[in-house]
Motif scaffolding. Sequence first.
Motif, PDB file in Angstrom:
ATOM      1  N   ARG B 102      53.107  46.965  51.825  1.00 63.55           N
ATOM      2  CA  ARG B 102      52.720  48.391  51.837  1.00 63.55           C
ATOM      3  C   ARG B 102      52.162  48.837  50.479  1.00 63.55           C
ATOM      4  O   ARG B 102      51.421  49.812  50.390  1.00 63.55           O
ATOM      5  CB  ARG B 102      53.908  49.275  52.228  1.00 63.55           C
ATOM      6  CG  ARG B 102      55.246  48.864  51.620  1.00 63.55           C
ATOM      7  CD  ARG B 102      56.328  49.875  51.560  1.00 63.55           C
ATOM      8  NE  ARG B 102      57.334  49.421  50.554  1.00 63.55           N
ATOM      9  CZ  ARG B 102      57.115  49.392  49.254  1.00 63.55           C
ATOM     10  NH1 ARG B 102      55.941  49.814  48.749  1.00 63.55           N
ATOM     11  NH2 ARG B 102      58.039  48.949  48.422  1.00 63.55           N
ATOM     12  N   ALA B 103      52.443  48.086  49.395  1.00 62.84           N
ATOM     13  CA  ALA B 103      52.001  48.530  48.064  1.00 62.84           C
ATOM     14  C   ALA B 103      50.471  48.504  47.974  1.00 62.84           C
ATOM     15  O   ALA B 103      49.810  47.738  48.695  1.00 62.84           O
ATOM     16  CB  ALA B 103      52.573  47.602  46.995  1.00 62.84           C
ATOM     17  N   LEU B 104      49.902  49.332  47.080  1.00 62.28           N
ATOM     18  CA  LEU B 104      48.450  49.369  46.851  1.00 62.28           C
ATOM     19  C   LEU B 104      48.082  48.226  45.887  1.00 62.28           C
ATOM     20  O   LEU B 104      48.520  48.215  44.727  1.00 62.28           O
ATOM     21  CB  LEU B 104      48.038  50.720  46.222  1.00 62.28           C
ATOM     22  CG  LEU B 104      46.536  50.837  45.853  1.00 62.28           C
ATOM     23  CD1 LEU B 104      45.669  50.882  47.131  1.00 62.28           C
ATOM     24  CD2 LEU B 104      46.288  52.080  45.009  1.00 62.28           C
ATOM     25  N   PRO B 105      47.304  47.239  46.350  1.00 67.02           N
ATOM     26  CA  PRO B 105      46.935  46.130  45.454  1.00 67.02           C
ATOM     27  C   PRO B 105      45.730  46.496  44.584  1.00 67.02           C
ATOM     28  O   PRO B 105      44.766  47.115  45.086  1.00 67.02           O
ATOM     29  CB  PRO B 105      46.583  45.005  46.422  1.00 67.02           C
ATOM     30  CG  PRO B 105      46.146  45.700  47.682  1.00 67.02           C
ATOM     31  CD  PRO B 105      46.793  47.053  47.704  1.00 67.02           C
ATOM     32  N   ILE B 106      45.796  46.118  43.296  1.00 69.62           N
ATOM     33  CA  ILE B 106      44.677  46.364  42.359  1.00 69.62           C
ATOM     34  C   ILE B 106      44.364  45.030  41.678  1.00 69.62           C
ATOM     35  O   ILE B 106      45.230  44.443  41.020  1.00 69.62           O
ATOM     36  CB  ILE B 106      45.059  47.433  41.304  1.00 69.62           C
ATOM     37  CG1 ILE B 106      45.428  48.753  42.006  1.00 69.62           C
ATOM     38  CG2 ILE B 106      43.918  47.638  40.310  1.00 69.62           C
ATOM     39  CD1 ILE B 106      46.051  49.780  41.086  1.00 69.62           C
ATOM     40  N   PHE B 107      43.141  44.537  41.883  1.00 64.84           N
ATOM     41  CA  PHE B 107      42.773  43.221  41.363  1.00 64.84           C
ATOM     42  C   PHE B 107      41.909  43.375  40.115  1.00 64.84           C
ATOM     43  O   PHE B 107      41.051  44.262  40.035  1.00 64.84           O
ATOM     44  CB  PHE B 107      42.023  42.423  42.434  1.00 64.84           C
ATOM     45  CG  PHE B 107      42.799  42.296  43.727  1.00 64.84           C
ATOM     46  CD1 PHE B 107      42.619  43.211  44.754  1.00 64.84           C
ATOM     47  CD2 PHE B 107      43.764  41.293  43.874  1.00 64.84           C
ATOM     48  CE1 PHE B 107      43.370  43.119  45.928  1.00 64.84           C
ATOM     49  CE2 PHE B 107      44.511  41.200  45.039  1.00 64.84           C
ATOM     50  CZ  PHE B 107      44.316  42.113  46.067  1.00 64.84           C
ATOM     51  N   LEU B 108      42.168  42.511  39.111  1.00 66.51           N
ATOM     52  CA  LEU B 108      41.397  42.542  37.854  1.00 66.51           C
ATOM     53  C   LEU B 108      40.526  41.285  37.793  1.00 66.51           C
ATOM     54  O   LEU B 108      41.063  40.161  37.805  1.00 66.51           O
ATOM     55  CB  LEU B 108      42.360  42.570  36.654  1.00 66.51           C
ATOM     56  CG  LEU B 108      43.396  43.711  36.615  1.00 66.51           C
ATOM     57  CD1 LEU B 108      44.244  43.599  35.339  1.00 66.51           C
ATOM     58  CD2 LEU B 108      42.720  45.077  36.705  1.00 66.51           C
ATOM     59  N   GLY B 109      39.209  41.459  37.724  1.00 65.69           N
ATOM     60  CA  GLY B 109      38.299  40.298  37.600  1.00 65.69           C
ATOM     61  C   GLY B 109      38.111  39.927  36.131  1.00 65.69           C
ATOM     62  O   GLY B 109      38.498  40.701  35.257  1.00 65.69           O
ATOM     63  N   GLY B 110      37.510  38.793  35.860  1.00 69.74           N
ATOM     64  CA  GLY B 110      36.896  37.848  36.802  1.00 69.74           C
ATOM     65  C   GLY B 110      35.618  38.442  37.430  1.00 69.74           C
ATOM     66  O   GLY B 110      35.324  39.614  37.396  1.00 69.74           O
ATOM     67  N   GLU B 111      34.846  37.460  37.880  1.00 69.30           N
ATOM     68  CA  GLU B 111      33.530  37.721  38.488  1.00 69.30           C
ATOM     69  C   GLU B 111      33.639  38.512  39.782  1.00 69.30           C
ATOM     70  O   GLU B 111      34.676  38.474  40.440  1.00 69.30           O
ATOM     71  CB  GLU B 111      32.979  36.390  38.908  1.00 69.30           C
ATOM     72  CG  GLU B 111      31.984  35.733  38.081  1.00 69.30           C
ATOM     73  CD  GLU B 111      31.643  34.413  38.804  1.00 69.30           C
ATOM     74  OE1 GLU B 111      31.828  34.348  40.053  1.00 69.30           O
ATOM     75  OE2 GLU B 111      31.238  33.502  38.099  1.00 69.30           O
ATOM     76  N   HIS B 112      32.501  39.125  40.181  1.00 69.06           N
ATOM     77  CA  HIS B 112      32.514  39.902  41.422  1.00 69.06           C
ATOM     78  C   HIS B 112      32.688  38.988  42.639  1.00 69.06           C
ATOM     79  O   HIS B 112      33.084  39.451  43.713  1.00 69.06           O
ATOM     80  CB  HIS B 112      31.209  40.703  41.549  1.00 69.06           C
ATOM     81  CG  HIS B 112      31.438  42.045  42.173  1.00 69.06           C
ATOM     82  ND1 HIS B 112      30.496  43.053  42.144  1.00 69.06           N
ATOM     83  CD2 HIS B 112      32.513  42.547  42.848  1.00 69.06           C
ATOM     84  CE1 HIS B 112      30.978  44.119  42.791  1.00 69.06           C
ATOM     85  NE2 HIS B 112      32.214  43.834  43.225  1.00 69.06           N
ATOM     86  N   SER B 113      32.481  37.705  42.496  1.00 73.61           N
ATOM     87  CA  SER B 113      32.712  36.768  43.614  1.00 73.61           C
ATOM     88  C   SER B 113      34.177  36.847  44.068  1.00 73.61           C
ATOM     89  O   SER B 113      34.503  36.548  45.220  1.00 73.61           O
ATOM     90  CB  SER B 113      32.394  35.337  43.162  1.00 73.61           C
ATOM     91  OG  SER B 113      33.205  34.993  42.026  1.00 73.61           O
ATOM     92  N   MET B 114      35.070  37.292  43.167  1.00 76.08           N
ATOM     93  CA  MET B 114      36.496  37.328  43.467  1.00 76.08           C
ATOM     94  C   MET B 114      36.901  38.596  44.242  1.00 76.08           C
ATOM     95  O   MET B 114      38.081  38.822  44.498  1.00 76.08           O
ATOM     96  CB  MET B 114      37.317  37.229  42.159  1.00 76.08           C
ATOM     97  CG  MET B 114      37.334  35.837  41.562  1.00 76.08           C
ATOM     98  SD  MET B 114      38.126  34.607  42.695  1.00 76.08           S
ATOM     99  CE  MET B 114      36.701  33.605  43.197  1.00 76.08           C
TER     100      MET B 114
END
Lengths: 283, 283, 283, 283
Positions: B102-114
């Motif tokens: 249920r948590a809000l995931p926040i991803f840190l890149g790295g390239e936009h491919s990710m």
Amino acid sequence: MLLYTYRSFDMELPTVDIKDADYIILGLPFDGTTSYKPGARFGPVLIRQATLNLESYILDYDIDIAELKIADAGDVALPVSIEDAIKVAVETIKEVRSINPRALPIFLGGEHSMTYPPVKVLEPKSYVVFDAHLDLRDSYQGSRFNHACVARRIHEMGVKVAIFGVRSGTREEVMFASQSGIEWVHARDYNFDAFVDLVSSLPEPVYVSIDVDVFDLPLVPETGTPEPGGLGFWEVIEALEWLTKRKKVAGFDIMEVSGDRLGNSTSITAAKLLFYVIGMSAR
Amino acid sequence: MLLYTYRSFDMELPTVDIKDADYIILGLPFDGTTSYKPGARFGPVLIRQATLNLESYILDYDIDIAELKIADAGDVALPVSIEDAIKVAVETIKEVRSINPRALPIFLGGEHSMTYPPVKVLEPKSYVVFDAHLDLRDSYQGSRFNHACVARRIHEMGVKVAIFGVRSGTREEVMFASQSGIEWVHARDYNFDAFVDLVSSLPEPVYVSIDVDVFDLPLVPETGTPEPGGLGFWEVIEALEWLTKRKKVAGFDIMEVSGDRLGNSTSITAAKLLFYVIGMSAR
Amino acid sequence: MLLYTYRSFDMELPTVDIKDADYIILGLPFDGTTSYKPGARFGPVLIRQATLNLESYILDYDIDIAELKIADAGDVALPVSIEDAIKVAVETIKEVRSINPRALPIFLGGEHSMTYPPVKVLEPKSYVVFDAHLDLRDSYQGSRFNHACVARRIHEMGVKVAIFGVRSGTREEVMFASQSGIEWVHARDYNFDAFVDLVSSLPEPVYVSIDVDVFDLPLVPETGTPEPGGLGFWEVIEALEWLTKRKKVAGFDIMEVSGDRLGNSTSITAAKLLFYVIGMSAR
Amino acid sequence: MLLYTYRSFDMELPTVDIKDADYIILGLPFDGTTSYKPGARFGPVLIRQATLNLESYILDYDIDIAELKIADAGDVALPVSIEDAIKVAVETIKEVRSINPRALPIFLGGEHSMTYPPVKVLEPKSYVVFDAHLDLRDSYQGSRFNHACVARRIHEMGVKVAIFGVRSGTREEVMFASQSGIEWVHARDYNFDAFVDLVSSLPEPVYVSIDVDVFDLPLVPETGTPEPGGLGFWEVIEALEWLTKRKKVAGFDIMEVSGDRLGNSTSITAAKLLFYVIGMSAR
């Protein structure tokens, strides 16, 4: 030479002795309480060296500051601890004022903690500061004279404080501001009218402090605590032009220029600001 | 610890375990298909280290994110090839979702491919992306999962795509967009109303991706494929504030932060964006 | 987690808890008394991040340090003033020793002033230090705990001091050394035999401090007070290999790594030194 | 103040007036004919600023140069064209010599083209130069006073030339050297004896010029025309120690320091060289 100073970098401007000057520049190269990116100790030399890049003639005012009586009192050799640094700075500023009490003093930082000594000596009625940060903490990282506390210490001296371009602060600082009648304008809400409305009612003389991190990040990437979303160069110049026309100014400072690269963006921005501040004050 | 992650840099924010979090940060330090300036692998550590510079209190929302339940799941140890990296990233994101769906995931890149692995796992209805590039190529430099193809792959999953701040693309990409009903707004035509008009009609939940090169170049000089003439910091914040109020958000990512200098402008901008994204999501 | 520490950068080495470790790493990111180029506060994170670049297997010793029991206790959050920083560092080191008194402690600087707390807690019989500077001043820039005084303070604790690689000092320091029986070897006169002759007679246990500015300038351009004409990498490794074989070592530190660029030469050199120090100690 | 000079950076060394000095420092910040990496104009300020990093006491000679009578005559404000710059430099050096003809002059470059004016005024019998380049071209990029021609112009004044540390030159320069009796030692063949053999027979007084690109590249990365495979720091010091003992020296210069970063390796190396040159000359 003053007791504790050394001649930093020569700005290739014709300069006069302190006693004959209308404008006196003094560097306060201290960065002992910087929290994120140290290096503000290089500010005074970086700003002066960047002036080599500038014309002394200010197009906007048809004034050539090379024709003004400017004294460069050099940089103060400041000890490592913030308390000792404040003592030495206060002593040196008093020494300058004793030699020439009527000239307009302009201080080059060095951390924003070094705005405390000039305000302590000059005793202005109000303090207008351009800054991305409120700087209203009571103490930070173990010191009450940390750069993040300077506006609070100045408020406690009974000086009326107004802060422009803010985009960083704690809930405690926001509450302290509202309880203490300290008015501030968020960078998102800043415009010329908001500045005039707030500054018109301020008692004179006014001490004006410009923490360069008020400018948008790209103009000043080399500064102690950088923040995106700041003000444009001419936005700040425009406000200062209005203020120097309407209010008696006790002194200026340009703080938090950092980095180690001659001619970096931050020092170029600060050098241009320095020449404009002198030019507008001679109008 | 998750199967393939290592704890990157500690953000000095009080954090909770993944299972108890409302917000989960996960780094995807991959830059295997960067075409111009490599270094996005340092993005996750640079963003986290830059947060040392920021207050956790967001003035604009009177919210202190230090009081929120944030988990930092560290960075995924990604293999060199894009296909293997996607597999490992998908597996790790599924592992996180299984622990806390249920948590809000926040991803840190790295390239936009990710951005492809999070969208593949989260299966949002629409994909709102801020980017200087269309990223609608079918394949690039020998790979269909190149950063320049990510929006096309997402479109092919049946996700509704809307792109803002664009100022670079091929004729072929523009034709593909018009044939596929993919709407995009050029940086020159961008304003708040254009954003609202286009996003209002998008089905929920929405996955929001911010390629930092959408910002104007001086704010983000250290990024994989820099482009002048981008958006201002508050312009993007304002749009996200509207979106997080109106639409259910499946997840966020902040991609293409690069360079190797601690506290460079790009990482400062991305760190401030990260704190505002969390703060606005808690309103 | 220890009282005052935060987990800095994860070295991707398998690590164990402090209580189970044979080697304990602790960062002391302080640079409050740096006289020339500030930035040593970034040392601990720079050294750890640079280890990503290294194999854990040490060819020379046929030892893979990934198979050793290493604990990373993170970095100590140090206050701004040198006196407070020393207090907090001493407390934290005592806390570590109370949890695990037998492990070999390795400290990552931060300024050379931060060698004082470990020596104060560990109470070695002698202090072997590699340094371009004598650091035998009684006080400097207003502080008796300035980095330029650390060897004198350690001598005053009754610890036998021997300094190698020196190429900078004042006449007063040279006289103090000769009156106090402190032996030092100029970089121009340094060789393996000179090291062995002097160290053989030293009482155990020995605390070993490596100020990275002992190395020749090109290896360590990013350090607080750089000096040309220093020692080669293998010259220092060779001496340490002899010492760790012949003498009981109370602890190590690697100090004065500075700068803000991930993977700069200084941090790469320091990271390699860290892995070799651990590897040779496990022979 | 001299006619055309401005006070560059204050070295925090106690200085005396030109007329009372035994050593006079003068900066020649010219880089108008640099062929590869411009920036040598910053040399004088970079060298002086780097001296802040150094002790004035020279361990090797038990001499504190702060106790010597040193005058810093500042930097000459040089016009853009090489011919005009040479005229202004010659005039200023004559002005200095008229005020004080006996002091040892030490010039800070600026490009190697600026060695021509001092040699023209001082009229030494021989010219000992440490340089990676022969600088024996007749003309280069349209100018006979280009930095790549300076040794030839000096030879044509009837001065005996000897060049050490060479690793770059054209066939034409090599033939000119052999036809003109100009002896030079390749960096690969350089050693102390080769230096002594060649210099012993040189007539006095000797003008000594050190183009910092003679040092190995890593010591001086920021220089006009960098070359790998150069000499070590102590190698050059050792040769100068022998020469200043055996021969009457007419003057010194330290040329081709470049870059824009305060405290870069090249300026640290040049500053240390400057202090050692003064110290050894006072033995």
